[in-house]
Design a protein around this motif. Structure first.
Motif, PDB file in Angstrom:
ATOM      1  N   GLU A  38      20.755  69.992  27.948  1.00 51.25           N
ATOM      2  CA  GLU A  38      20.991  71.225  27.509  1.00 51.25           C
ATOM      3  C   GLU A  38      20.611  72.337  28.322  1.00 51.25           C
ATOM      4  OE1 GLU A  38      22.959  72.174  24.892  1.00 51.25           O
ATOM      5  OE2 GLU A  38      23.660  69.755  25.241  1.00 51.25           O
ATOM      6  N   LYS A  41      22.780  73.161  31.110  1.00 53.62           N
ATOM      7  CA  LYS A  41      23.866  73.757  30.686  1.00 53.62           C
ATOM      8  C   LYS A  41      23.778  75.035  30.559  1.00 53.62           C
ATOM      9  CE  LYS A  41      27.510  72.248  27.613  1.00 53.62           C
ATOM     10  NZ  LYS A  41      27.850  71.459  26.370  1.00 53.62           N
ATOM     11  N   ALA A  42      22.512  75.570  29.925  1.00 57.62           N
ATOM     12  CA  ALA A  42      22.091  76.941  29.652  1.00 57.62           C
ATOM     13  C   ALA A  42      22.227  77.792  30.951  1.00 57.62           C
ATOM     14  CB  ALA A  42      20.863  76.844  28.778  1.00 57.62           C
TER      15      ALA A  42
END
Lengths: 330, 355
Positions: A38, A41-42
């Motif tokens: 995550e 991804k950010a």
């Protein structure tokens, strides 16, 4: 080392990419929460817009030019598309593209004509158009705010969607940077840019149409800035008079970190993309490592200064090496 | 070359424009030329003016400093923090000014010792210094300055309508005017701007001069930072955002050529005053703030375009007069970008012919 491998190792993008990988690994080791993907991804979502803009900016910096007006252009486009959608109960993809390309090309033509044909310094011209476009933008926007419910579904869909786990926004930026790198390294037009940046008078002497190349690169950059306005809208599903404010310096910073030196003649769009991701990754890594948010910008700034200094030292080394080779008896 | 038709140089023209603007404004709006309004305008332009002076010198030697707004804000922040820590406003003011000097010193060392491009370095330190403002202040501004200190921001000097911030502005104007136009150091700056190498070979310590100019810029940012703190009665980490481009725009509008080697202090003064008075006039007749941003952009574009067009016109007249057809020289040098400039057509017309 074999010839091919040593050539790869000498690419300007390699140290930046290594720094990025080391940084991500360190963060993942020290903070388990970062490992899920995550975090990565950010980082990719946040860096997409800067990377997208850096693809066009790289062409200009390679030629010793600069375009600071991109933030105003992108902001204006994101607002115009949002506002049109708000007034007409939605907007289609082709309509949005048309607005983006038209506004971007208009700003690019003004910048390009003044810089390429009137031979005005690009820094001054684009500070001027930065104000001009931002002023027009603020005048049109006034106190209007475009929110997510006024935007058609496809805007949010692209903004939050992903392909094979990679955010759509980053895929778009990656495609542009790959294409631009191919143009830069493998087409005559692209090679001309490096020739102009290495030695402008020499480039003119060997018959490169310098002014036409400069004009085209500015128009292209304007169009990319216009399209970046769509990315801005995808990313935030929101637009008001402050959209895109101040991002121009991050774009230049991404280019410089990624090996597109201000002195011109070197670097690629892919390098700039890696620079943009590194810039974001630093901020995220600091957050993930528990550094106070107030320190994050300062550390990012310090690293930017270090990157510029490091790049210069590497460049000096390689010049010395070339000079030694040239002086060595054959 | 400058004989004949066009003797009105750029900096003289904008001085004329300033006079016309003040006359026009005074006649058309009864509030425009009042002491209160002039007091406000002078306060409003004071930081731009203070930083525009050293910026002009930097641009004359072909360097630039984009970190000025961040340096100013950092100086203001350190002034606030020191005030809270020591309770002495004098120590706080000194700390603020020294912070500015330190910012300039770091820029100068990076540029002169490592040979880095000042554009790249100061984009980096722009982010660094702004980040340090957040480190120093967090996100809460400091606003509990003593009233005797903050009153200086708007109370006029006894017996006049002039605000106190005029004092550093006038002193700086005289000092910079004398340094640039009346001393050997000033002539060195023009020489460096015309060509680093030639200047170096004629014995000018180019790098040391540039280092001092960066330190000077830092010092003026420090002083402007104190002025900013006084006028807004607070230090906040997000003050003066985007201010660096405004300063550069004013300097260039004042006739300092981005290609280096050309410029005058009174051109810069006139440009900053024009900016201040025109903004005020447009505000008084009811234009909104957005239109003012457009005006800044247009002024800047005109300030480079008009001299270039006039120069091209003159050149074509001269060519038709003095040269037979078909003997054009080399193609014009392209790429007047950010890093290097060709001396030909430096933009503003008055100085590139001076030797």
């Amino acid at each position: 080392m074999s010839g091919g491998l040593s050539r790869v190792a000498r690419l300007r993008e390699v140290p930046v990419l290594s720094a990025l990988i080391v940084l991500l690994l360190l963060t993942a080791i020290l903070n388990p929460a970062f490992r899920g993907g995550e975090g990565l991804k950010a980082i990719l979502i946040e860096s997409a817009l800067i990377a997208f803009l850096a693809a066009g900016q790289a062409n200009l910096i390679i030629m010793r030019h600069i375009d600071l007006s991109v933030s105003s252009t992108a902001g204006l486009v994101s607002f115009l598309i949002g506002n049109t959608s708000m007034n007409n109960m939605g907007i289609s993809v082709p309509q949005s593209l048309m607005i983006a390309v038209a506004v971007g090309a208009a700003v690019g033509i003004v910048n390009g004509a003044l810089v390429a044909y009137l031979k005005l310094p690009s820094l001054v011209v684009t500070i001027g158009t930065l104000y001009l476009v931002r002023g027009i933008f603020n005048y049109l926007a006034g106190g209007v705010t475009v929110t997510a419910d006024a935007l058609p579904g496809w805007v949010a869909a692209i903004g939050s969607g992903s392909i094979l786990g990679v955010p759509d926004l980053f895929v778009i930026a990656l495609i542009l940077c790959v294409l631009m790198t191919i143009v830069q390294t493998s087409t005559r037009w692209g090679r001309d840019l490096y020739a102009i940046g290495s030695n402008p008078p020499a480039a003119a002497r060997v018959g490169i149409p310098v002014a036409h190349r400069e004009f085209a690169a500015f128009v292209l950059n304007g169009i990319i800035a216009g399209l970046a306005g769509m990315l801005l809208l995808f990313r935030f599903s929101f637009a008001d008079a402050t959209a895109g404010l101040g991002i121009e310096l991050y774009v230049v910073a991404a280019c410089v970190i990624g090996g597109v030196a201000i002195a011109g003649g070197v670097g690629t769009a892919m390098g700039a993309l890696i620079g943009a991701v590194l810039l974001q990754a630093i901020t995220f890594a600091l957050g993930a490592l528990g550094v106070s948010q107030f320190w994050q910008q300062a550390v990012a700034g310090a690293l930017l200064v270090l990157a510029i200094a490091f790049d210069r030292i590497v460049a000096l080394r390689s010049t010395q090496r070339i000079n030694r080779l040239a002086e060595a008896p054959v | 070359m400058s004989r004949g038709a066009f003797r009105l140089s750029w900096d003289k023209s904008i001085l004329l424009l300033l006079i016309l603007l003040v006359l026009f404004g005074g006649m058309n709006n009864e509030y425009f030329a009042t002491g209160d309004n002039v007091n406000f305008i002078l306060g409003d332009i004071s930081e731009i003016m203070l930083i525009a002076f050293p910026m002009a010198l930097l641009i004359i030697v072909k360097e630039i400093d984009l970190s000025v707004a961040s340096s100013l804000t950092l100086a203001s922040a350190l002034c606030g923090v020191t005030w809270q820590a020591t309770g002495s406003i004098w120590v706080a003011v000194l700390a603020g000014i020294m912070t500015g000097v330190a910012c300039g010193l770091l820029n100068g060392l990076l540029v002169t010792r490592l040979g880095l491009s000042s554009l790249a370095v100061t984009i980096g330190t722009l982010a660094l210094y702004r980040g340090l403002c957040y480190v120093a202040l967090g996100d809460t501004p400091i606003a509990d300055f003593p009233t005797e200190f903050t009153d200086l921001g708007y109370t006029p000097i006894a017996g006049t309508f002039l605000p106190w911030v005029v004092v550093p502005m006038v002193v700086a104007g005289i000092v910079f005017w004398y340094v640039l136009h009346g001393t050997r150091f000033g002539r060195w700056l023009f020489a460096i701007g015309q060509g680093d190498e030639a200047a170096e070979f004629s014995g000018i310590p180019v790098l040391r001069v540039k280092l001092w100019l960066f330190i000077l810029t830092g010092l003026m940012c420090g002083i402007a930072g104190i002025g900013y703190t006084v006028r807004f009665a607070s230090s906040s980490p997000d003050g003066a955002l985007g201010f660096e481009l405004l300063v550069i725009a004013a300097v260039l509008f004042g006739g300092v050529a981005i290609a280096g080697g050309v410029g005058t202090i009174w051109g810069v003064i006139a440009a900053v005053l024009i900016w201040g008075f025109s903004q005020s006039y447009l505000q008084l007749i009811g234009w909104d703030a957005n239109a003012l941003v457009i005006v800044s952009g247009v002024l800047l574009l005109l300030s480079v375009t008009i001299p270039r067009l006039l120069g091209a016109l003159r050149e074509s007249v001269a060519q038709r007069t003095f040269r037979p057809k078909g003997t054009e020289g080399a193609p014009p040098p392209p790429g007047e970008g950010v890093a290097e400039h060709s001396p030909a057509g430096a933009g503003h017309d008055q100085g590139s012919h001076r030797g």
